[in-house]
Write a protein that holds these residues in place. Sequence first.
Motif, short mmCIF file in Angstrom:
data_model
loop_
_atom_site.label_atom_id
_atom_site.label_comp_id
_atom_site.label_asym_id
_atom_site.label_seq_id
_atom_site.Cartn_x
_atom_site.Cartn_y
_atom_site.Cartn_z
N UNK A 255 20.62 66.04 -39.00
CA UNK A 255 19.16 66.17 -39.09
C UNK A 255 18.58 65.62 -40.38
N UNK A 256 17.31 65.20 -40.26
CA UNK A 256 16.48 64.95 -41.43
C UNK A 256 15.25 65.85 -41.29
N UNK B 263 23.38 73.07 -36.66
CA UNK B 263 23.80 73.47 -35.33
C UNK B 263 22.58 73.57 -34.44
N UNK B 264 22.57 72.78 -33.36
CA UNK B 264 21.48 72.81 -32.40
C UNK B 264 21.80 73.75 -31.25
N UNK C 206 8.21 75.71 -37.82
CA UNK C 206 9.46 75.05 -38.19
C UNK C 206 10.03 74.55 -36.87
N UNK C 207 9.88 73.25 -36.59
CA UNK C 207 10.25 72.68 -35.30
C UNK C 207 11.41 71.71 -35.43
N UNK C 208 12.27 71.69 -34.43
CA UNK C 208 13.36 70.73 -34.38
C UNK C 208 13.22 69.88 -33.13
N UNK C 209 13.18 68.56 -33.31
CA UNK C 209 13.12 67.62 -32.19
C UNK C 209 14.43 66.84 -32.14
N UNK C 210 14.92 66.60 -30.93
CA UNK C 210 16.07 65.73 -30.75
C UNK C 210 15.55 64.32 -30.52
#
Length: 125
Positions: free
Chosen positions: A108-109, A100-101, A69-73
Amino acid sequence: MIDRLDHLVLTTAHEADCVHFYCTVLGMALQTFGEGRKAFVFNGQKINLHIQGREFEPKALHPTPGALDLCFIASVPLAQVQRRLAAHGVAIECGPVQRTGARGPIRSVYVRDPDENLIEISEYA
């Protein structure tokens, strides 16, 4: 003690589709190094690629495609990200939504990569 994350390892069961998603759709560069190893590089960071059943040692105890589960800016506005995803036929599973990052509020999408990893693409508010 810890300064930052240098890289992480993604295990895939679909190498060609995975390379297409991270390089063509998300715009990362493909790097080959060492003994034919591959990585996706972007902005001084990288994601090393392991192929399921052919992982490099040492590795996680249970390397599994679809477990991340990754979050990219994003480097561009989220609306531009949405247009690019649509142009490549990548369905948005959720969003845009407020989250919240690490440094504060983000928008986010969420999409899935070819191995069903959850990929969050965000912009700071």
